[in-house]
Design an enzyme around this catalytic site. Structure first.
Site, PDB file in Angstrom:
ATOM      1  N   LYS A  14     -25.620  43.230  38.950  1.00 40.21           N
ATOM      2  CA  LYS A  14     -25.347  42.904  40.356  1.00 40.21           C
ATOM      3  C   LYS A  14     -25.418  44.148  41.223  1.00 40.21           C
ATOM      4  O   LYS A  14     -26.051  44.148  42.263  1.00 40.21           O
ATOM      5  CB  LYS A  14     -23.937  42.315  40.527  1.00 40.21           C
ATOM      6  CG  LYS A  14     -23.691  40.973  39.902  1.00 40.21           C
ATOM      7  CD  LYS A  14     -22.321  40.426  40.334  1.00 40.21           C
ATOM      8  CE  LYS A  14     -21.152  41.275  39.887  1.00 40.21           C
ATOM      9  NZ  LYS A  14     -20.951  41.292  38.424  1.00 40.21           N
ATOM     10  N   ARG A  90     -14.368  36.691  43.516  1.00 43.18           N
ATOM     11  CA  ARG A  90     -14.237  36.583  42.069  1.00 43.18           C
ATOM     12  C   ARG A  90     -13.269  35.479  41.659  1.00 43.18           C
ATOM     13  O   ARG A  90     -13.070  35.264  40.475  1.00 43.18           O
ATOM     14  CB  ARG A  90     -13.710  37.900  41.516  1.00 43.18           C
ATOM     15  CG  ARG A  90     -14.751  38.820  40.876  1.00 43.18           C
ATOM     16  CD  ARG A  90     -13.993  40.026  40.382  1.00 43.18           C
ATOM     17  NE  ARG A  90     -14.642  40.816  39.386  1.00 43.18           N
ATOM     18  CZ  ARG A  90     -15.386  41.879  39.628  1.00 43.18           C
ATOM     19  NH1 ARG A  90     -15.672  42.225  40.859  1.00 43.18           N
ATOM     20  NH2 ARG A  90     -15.850  42.593  38.633  1.00 43.18           N
ATOM     21  N   ARG A 129     -23.004  51.747  29.273  1.00 44.59           N
ATOM     22  CA  ARG A 129     -22.702  52.296  30.602  1.00 44.59           C
ATOM     23  C   ARG A 129     -21.598  53.342  30.524  1.00 44.59           C
ATOM     24  O   ARG A 129     -21.636  54.356  31.221  1.00 44.59           O
ATOM     25  CB  ARG A 129     -22.289  51.133  31.517  1.00 44.59           C
ATOM     26  CG  ARG A 129     -22.164  51.480  32.960  1.00 44.59           C
ATOM     27  CD  ARG A 129     -22.081  50.233  33.814  1.00 44.59           C
ATOM     28  NE  ARG A 129     -20.791  49.557  33.689  1.00 44.59           N
ATOM     29  CZ  ARG A 129     -20.434  48.512  34.431  1.00 44.59           C
ATOM     30  NH1 ARG A 129     -21.262  48.020  35.316  1.00 44.59           N
ATOM     31  NH2 ARG A 129     -19.248  47.945  34.282  1.00 44.59           N
ATOM     32  N   ARG A 131     -18.448  53.479  31.580  1.00 43.88           N
ATOM     33  CA  ARG A 131     -17.510  53.733  32.664  1.00 43.88           C
ATOM     34  C   ARG A 131     -16.093  53.741  32.107  1.00 43.88           C
ATOM     35  O   ARG A 131     -15.868  53.246  31.004  1.00 43.88           O
ATOM     36  CB  ARG A 131     -17.678  52.599  33.686  1.00 43.88           C
ATOM     37  CG  ARG A 131     -17.382  52.988  35.111  1.00 43.88           C
ATOM     38  CD  ARG A 131     -17.845  51.894  36.048  1.00 43.88           C
ATOM     39  NE  ARG A 131     -17.018  50.687  35.958  1.00 43.88           N
ATOM     40  CZ  ARG A 131     -17.298  49.546  36.575  1.00 43.88           C
ATOM     41  NH1 ARG A 131     -18.382  49.452  37.306  1.00 43.88           N
ATOM     42  NH2 ARG A 131     -16.501  48.499  36.444  1.00 43.88           N
ATOM     43  N   ARG A 142     -12.446  41.616  30.419  1.00 45.52           N
ATOM     44  CA  ARG A 142     -13.170  41.361  31.678  1.00 45.52           C
ATOM     45  C   ARG A 142     -14.052  40.133  31.543  1.00 45.52           C
ATOM     46  O   ARG A 142     -14.191  39.346  32.474  1.00 45.52           O
ATOM     47  CB  ARG A 142     -13.991  42.586  32.092  1.00 45.52           C
ATOM     48  CG  ARG A 142     -13.078  43.748  32.412  1.00 45.52           C
ATOM     49  CD  ARG A 142     -13.515  44.703  33.493  1.00 45.52           C
ATOM     50  NE  ARG A 142     -14.915  44.834  33.754  1.00 45.52           N
ATOM     51  CZ  ARG A 142     -15.661  45.858  33.340  1.00 45.52           C
ATOM     52  NH1 ARG A 142     -15.162  46.816  32.607  1.00 45.52           N
ATOM     53  NH2 ARG A 142     -16.904  45.918  33.690  1.00 45.52           N
TER      54      ARG A 142
HETATM   55  P1  AMP Z   1     -16.658  45.892  39.399  1.00 40.80           P
HETATM   56  O1  AMP Z   1     -17.132  47.255  39.780  1.00 40.80           O
HETATM   57  O2  AMP Z   1     -17.140  44.818  40.348  1.00 40.80           O
HETATM   58  O3  AMP Z   1     -16.947  45.572  37.961  1.00 40.80           O
HETATM   59  O4  AMP Z   1     -15.060  45.898  39.551  1.00 40.80           O
HETATM   60  C1  AMP Z   1     -14.269  46.749  38.750  1.00 40.80           C
HETATM   61  C2  AMP Z   1     -12.829  46.252  38.737  1.00 40.80           C
HETATM   62  O5  AMP Z   1     -12.302  46.240  40.074  1.00 40.80           O
HETATM   63  C3  AMP Z   1     -12.645  44.826  38.229  1.00 40.80           C
HETATM   64  O6  AMP Z   1     -12.542  44.762  36.825  1.00 40.80           O
HETATM   65  C4  AMP Z   1     -11.322  44.433  38.919  1.00 40.80           C
HETATM   66  O7  AMP Z   1     -10.217  45.013  38.272  1.00 40.80           O
HETATM   67  C5  AMP Z   1     -11.465  45.100  40.279  1.00 40.80           C
HETATM   68  N1  AMP Z   1     -12.123  44.208  41.274  1.00 40.80           N
HETATM   69  C6  AMP Z   1     -13.335  44.386  41.863  1.00 40.80           C
HETATM   70  N2  AMP Z   1     -13.625  43.382  42.700  1.00 40.80           N
HETATM   71  C7  AMP Z   1     -12.575  42.520  42.637  1.00 40.80           C
HETATM   72  C8  AMP Z   1     -12.274  41.265  43.241  1.00 40.80           C
HETATM   73  N3  AMP Z   1     -13.136  40.665  44.101  1.00 40.80           N
HETATM   74  N4  AMP Z   1     -11.090  40.676  42.931  1.00 40.80           N
HETATM   75  C9  AMP Z   1     -10.214  41.258  42.086  1.00 40.80           C
HETATM   76  N5  AMP Z   1     -10.443  42.424  41.469  1.00 40.80           N
HETATM   77  C10 AMP Z   1     -11.606  43.061  41.733  1.00 40.80           C
END
Ligand code: AMP
Length: 187
Positions: A14, A90, A129, A131, A142
């Site tokens: 994404k 989400r 990755r 991270r 996740r």
């Molecule tokens: P991402 O970079 O999109 O994978 O987000 C990394 C982490 O940030 C996720 O595992 C969540 O802990 C938090 N996070 C990001 N976007 C959201 C969202 N829309 N709602 C809740 N937590 C989020």
């Protein structure tokens, strides 16, 4: 003007694809993950709170995330150029809050791009990755959180008739092309 949501499991690409489309068509890229990681790095109150959840692969509470998005969507670049949302919404409450905010702004969604990648490929990609929140245990959590809380959004947007499903496996350029076609962009 583009008004798009990118949906899909963690590791579907994404972020990569959202950045490509955003840069090429000069549309604001809004990633809640990026916003939260910046807050963690700066050590703000938001960052301290978010880190607790991110480290475990849990979702940050809806009201916190919705507040962040409300503020970001109210900025002038969004009114002028639209947005590519990456990692938001989400959960169903987030999706409903987004609908309400966009209705108020008079900026209804064009399309939701669902990048579909199978589990085996996801785990492989996320482990590669590396991270901070990409350890095997956190990845597994996740994925479970995605399945329970985020996957229902596929039906939510499908019922609204704005979902496009794209296979997220293959050459990055080819996937970008398929996304452009699905959004009616000329490439
Ligand atoms: P991402 O970079 O999109 O994978 O987000 C990394 C982490 O940030 C996720 O595992 C969540 O802990 C938090 N996070 C990001 N976007 C959201 C969202 N829309 N709602 C809740 N937590 C989020």
């Amino acid at each position: 003007m583009l008004k798009v949501v990118f949906l899909g499991p963690p590791g579907a690409g994404k972020g990569t694809q959202a950045v490509r489309i955003a840069e090429k068509y000069n549309v604001p890229h809004i990633s809640t993950g990026d916003i939260l990681r910046a807050a963690v790095k700066e050590g703000t109150e938001l960052g301290k709170l978010a880190k607790e959840y991110m480290d475990k692969g849990e979702l940050v509470p809806d009201d916190v995330i919705i507040g962040i998005i409300r503020e970001r969507l109210s900025q002038s670049d969004v009114r002028e150029r639209g947005f590519i949302l990456d990692g938001f919404p989400r959960t169903l409450p987030q999706a409903e809050a987004l609908d309400k905010m966009l209705a108020e702004l008079g900026l209804p969604l064009d399309k939701v791009v669902y990048l579909n990648v199978d589990d085996e490929e996801i785990v492989k990609r996320l482990l590669a990755r590396g991270r901070a929140d990409d350890t095997e245990e956190v990845i597994r959590n996740r994925l479970e959180v995605y399945r329970k809380q985020t996957a229902p959004l596929i039906d939510y947007y499908s019922e609204k008739g704005i979902l496009v499903e794209i296979c997220g496996v293959g050459e990055i350029d080819e996937i970008t092309k398929k996304i452009e076609e699905s959004l009616g962009l000329n490439g």
